[in-house]
Structure formats: C-alpha cells, structure tokens
Design a protein around this motif. Structure first.
Motif, short mmCIF file in Angstrom:
data_model
loop_
_atom_site.label_atom_id
_atom_site.label_comp_id
_atom_site.label_asym_id
_atom_site.label_seq_id
_atom_site.Cartn_x
_atom_site.Cartn_y
_atom_site.Cartn_z
N ALA A 1 0.83 -1.20 0.00
CA ALA A 1 0.00 0.00 0.00
C ALA A 1 0.87 1.24 0.00
O ALA A 1 2.01 1.22 0.46
N ILE A 2 0.32 2.34 -0.55
CA ILE A 2 0.98 3.64 -0.48
C ILE A 2 0.66 4.27 0.87
O ILE A 2 -0.50 4.35 1.26
N GLU A 3 1.72 4.70 1.57
CA GLU A 3 1.56 5.20 2.92
C GLU A 3 2.23 6.57 3.06
O GLU A 3 3.25 6.84 2.40
N PRO A 4 1.72 7.43 3.92
CA PRO A 4 2.43 8.68 4.22
C PRO A 4 3.77 8.38 4.87
O PRO A 4 3.89 7.43 5.67
N PHE A 5 4.78 9.14 4.50
CA PHE A 5 6.09 8.96 5.12
C PHE A 5 6.11 9.67 6.47
O PHE A 5 5.88 10.88 6.55
N ARG A 6 6.36 8.92 7.53
CA ARG A 6 6.44 9.45 8.88
C ARG A 6 7.81 9.05 9.46
O ARG A 6 8.00 7.90 9.85
N PRO A 7 8.78 9.95 9.45
CA PRO A 7 10.13 9.58 9.89
C PRO A 7 10.16 9.19 11.36
O PRO A 7 9.42 9.74 12.18
N ILE A 8 11.02 8.24 11.66
CA ILE A 8 11.18 7.81 13.05
C ILE A 8 11.86 8.91 13.86
O ILE A 8 11.48 9.18 15.00
N ASP B 1 4.20 11.85 -4.81
CA ASP B 1 3.24 10.76 -4.98
C ASP B 1 3.99 9.51 -5.42
O ASP B 1 4.00 9.14 -6.58
N ASP B 2 4.70 8.90 -4.49
CA ASP B 2 5.47 7.68 -4.74
C ASP B 2 6.44 7.84 -5.89
O ASP B 2 6.55 6.98 -6.76
#
Length: 476
Positions: A14-21, A366-367
């Motif tokens: 799935a395409i997911e929002p990037f949420r940095p650690i 967008d990816d």
C-alpha cells in the motif's frame, strides 16, 4: 514544499504517508552490488531509483542519512542461497585474489555512480569490514538457529509470519532455497557457512561455528542496524530481493530485536529492466554495461532520463530505440536551457511558475512519479515569456530531484565519440560544409555522393533534424 510525501510499502502493498522515526531526518539503507563483475544497466536502475528517493526526501526537507553497502563476500552464485561464493569463483577464474577482484569492480561501480550523477551516500559500508560484527550478531540470534556440518542455519519457523514480504505461504515459500541435508525447513537459510574440511577460502574467518564466511543475508542486517539503528525508515533494493534476501533480513532482524519489527518501517523495490529476451541477468554471460552505452555514443544521462520516464515500480523495457528517444529528449532540454538568459535565481512570484512547482512537488511526492514530474519541469523550461531568474530558480529546484544537470551543460557536452568511429569531427564538418554548398547550388548528385561517403565511414547525416544536430557517428 507542501505536498505530503507518500511511498509504496512492499510490506503492506500500500501507499503510505512517510512518517520519519527521527523528526526531520530520513534514514535509508540500499542493498548495494556484489562486486565480482561489472554492473549491468539493470543493476544500475536500482541505484538511479534509490538516488531519486534520496533526492525527493531532501527536496521535502529531510536530512538524509543514506547507506549503501558493497558486498565483497558471502553472496553465492544464486540469489537463492546456493552455489559457490561469487567472489571466490571470480578469483578462481581470473587467477587474481578475491580482494583484488573486489577493489577493481568496486571502483568500476563507483565510476558508473558518478557518470549517472548519483549522489554520494552518507556512508558506503564494505561487508568484509563488518565480519566481527556479523559474528556477534549471529551469536545474538543463535537461539533461532541450528548447526549442521555445512554451517549455522536460521530456523524460519522461530519468527512470526516469515515471508510476508514476498507473500509466500507454502512450506517451500518461493521454492528457491537450496536443499541441504539436515535442514528443518526448505526456507531455512545459512547464517554462517563453514569451510569444508580440506578446503581453504581466500576470504574466511574463525567463528564459534568453525572457520568460514558469513551468509549473504546476514551482512545487510548487521550493517543497516550498525549504521542506522533499528528500526530505521526505508530499505530499498531490486524486486528480486523481495522474494528471498529481504524476507531473510527481516527474519534475522526480528530475532535480533526480539520483536515482530522488520528492521525498516518501509520496504521499497524497483522493478526489472527487461530486454526483448526477458529480465537482464549476468547468468547468460553477456550483459549491457553503462560503458557499452557510452561506447555506442550515448551519454550516461540519457539512461538516467530513460529510467525517470518510467515509474520505478513498473517494468522498463530497454531497447536502443527507447534509449535514443530519451537521448533526443535530453538534447532538447539542454538546448532549451542554453537559450535561457543568464540570471541569478530568485524566489518565484509568477503564478504560472508557482503552479508548475507545486504540480512537480505533488508528482514526485506521490510515490516518486518522476514521469509526471518531468512534464512540469519541461513546461517551465520551454514556456516563453516567463521571468528568466524565476525560471532558473524553479528549474534548479526540480532538477535537484531529477539529477539531469540540464542547466549545467551544453549540447556539445552530450556528443560522445563512439568507440569504433572511423573519422574525426573536423573531417565531418568539412564534408558537411561541402555538402551544404552543393545543396545550395542544387547539385544534389554531389550532395548525395558526399552523404554516401560519410555513411560508409559511420556517419549518419540527419537532414532537417529539428534539434539542429547535423550528424551523428553511427554504430552497428
């Protein structure tokens, strides 16, 4: 930039929002080459993709911490964890040491990285420099392993949902792992390979499981964890790694971390570059390198553009016709850039430029849709009546993602002399000047004779070429 960065996660499909650690920082690990031979252009697609990902992360304001490894030990002749060690085999064939083989092909790979305008990572990690750490890592997961005469093997039944990245559900998984007497499951894989009695490897180390060498899969778990920490943000590689190598990395990471965590939050894979005979591979004995394209007169950045014209998750068919089309497009871009008046970049205020920048941002966020992003780049590059300084500012921002260096080169920089050219440029230009005079005098017979002489010497004359390129050195 304001667009939300969204990436396709192979783990969830799935395409997911990037949420940095780590806030404001992106930590990325890329599976690098096994340096037993030159890299073919299919291999290099993976590094154009990884570079594009890094550039998009930087474009979105993240501080990038990108690690690429060099595998100089442990990778067997099959990705399915079977056969002879690739480095040992290459050394045996050439009579050179495995260490010399590794240095030669690592240097060749780094030259290709430079020619494709791929940015240097935060760190290169060399597998043989981490063998002591690999042994310590293997000790930490020994409870998940069992020993056979041939080495230490990981029991894949000891971790939850093994193979979910590859979506393999049968006992055989994808059915690629070698048959070894005593293995508990078909999917179990080597953590450490013990040197058989009476044999000596060029690359071997002492370990609690006997003298030998680490398994290929162990290397990336150790280096990514050591340099980025578990968990980190993104792990990249070719789609072939999704079936064996990366599921095995995940299993090791789960055992090491005592959790179901895969090690990376997002796993990303580029699709194959294919030719008309199928997926590119070195196994057939013949393969195209970047140098082979250069020898035919194609600038390396034409190949980079060819990759950017397709989505990284789509198969990309290679042909010299497709490469030539990308080269023509690159020439058009460079020629348009040459016509742009010199000006110091300024913050865009023109609504048309602002709109194209925003659309570019949305596309690549967008990816990594660089194919769509290129159209917005070209719109700013070719639209007349826009402020030159604002255009330069917008183009430089967009090209920081594309990596084509359009504003930094002239069309003459793209003209490469094919390896087998039989004539120099001065002779070509002189013959073309004579031909131009003949055509002006309507002496078309003389014009045709001059053209035929040039053709016989490997020069293709392109009358009416809209790019203004009067000729090119042809090759077979």
């Amino acid at each position: 930039m304001s667009a939300e960065l969204r990436l396709f996660n192979s783990l969830t499909r799935a395409i997911e929002p990037f949420r940095p650690i780590h806030p404001g920082e992106a930590r990325v690990y890329t599976c690098g080459p096994t340096v037993y031979n030159f890299q073919h252009i299919g291999n290099m697609r993976a590094y154009v993709f990884a570079d594009t990902l890094g550039r998009v992360l930087s474009f979105n304001g993240y501080q990038l911490r990108h690690v690429i490894n060099i595998t100089d030990v442990g990778h067997l002749t099959s990705d399915a964890d079977e056969g002879a060690d690739k480095m040992e085999q290459a050394a045996s064939k050439t009579g050179k040491s495995a260490w010399d083989i590794a240095k030669f092909y690592t240097d060749a790979y780094w030259r290709d990285i430079d020619r494709l305008n791929i940015r240097q990572p935060y760190q290169w990690s060399i597998a043989t420099e981490y063998v002591p750490a690999m042994i310590e890592f293997a000790k930490s997961i020994e409870a998940n392993c069992y020993q056979l005469p041939s080495g230490l093997y990981f029991d894949t039944s000891t971790v939850p949902d093994y193979g979910r990245l590859a979506r393999s559900k049968t006992d055989e998984g994808e059915g690629r792992i070698e048959t070894v007497e005593g293995k508990r499951h078909a999917t179990d894989f080597a953590i450490w390979r013990t040197t058989p009695a009476g044999e000596t490897r060029q690359m071997e180390w002492d370990s609690p499981w006997g003298r030998g060498a680490p398994g290929w899969h162990l290397e990336c778990s150790v280096m990514s964890g050591a340099l980025l920490g578990f968990p980190f943000d993104i792990h990249t590689g070719g789609i072939d790694h999704r079936e064996i190598h990366h599921p095995n990395e995940i299993a090791q990471n789960q055992a090491h971390c005592h959790s179901a965590d895969s090690g990376a939050r997002i796993w990303m894979h580029n699709n194959f570059l294919i030719d008309r005979g199928g997926k590119m591979s070195k196994s057939a004995g013949e393969f195209l390198t970047l140098q082979a394209l250069v020898d035919r007169g194609f600038h390396p950045l034409a190949y980079r553009l060819m990759c950017l014209q397709a989505h990284y998750r789509s198969e990309l068919e290679f042909s010299f016709e497709n490469l030539a089309a990308a080269f023509t497009r690159l020439k058009r871009m460079v020629m348009a850039g040459e016509k742009l008046p010199a000006a110091e970049p300024v913050e865009p205020t023109d609504n048309r430029i602002i709109a194209e920048l925003a659309a570019f941002d949305e596309s690549v966020s967008d990816d990594l849709n660089t194919a769509k992003g290129l159209t917005h780049f070209e719109a700013v590059l070719t639209t007349k009546g826009l402020d030159a300084a604002q255009r330069r500012s917008a183009l430089e921002r967009m090209d920081s993602v594309l990596g084509l260096g359009v504003l930094d080169r002239a069309r003459a920089d793209l003209r490469l002399r094919p390896k087998d050219a039989k004539i120099d440029e001065a002779e070509i230009e002189a013959a073309l000047a004579q031909r131009k005079d003949a055509r002006a005098a309507k002496d078309f017979a003389a014009s045709d004779r001059l053209r035929d002489k040039l053709t016989a010497r490997g020069v293709e004359v392109m009358d009416g070429d809209p790019l203004g390129w009067d000729w090119r050195l042809g090759v077979d």
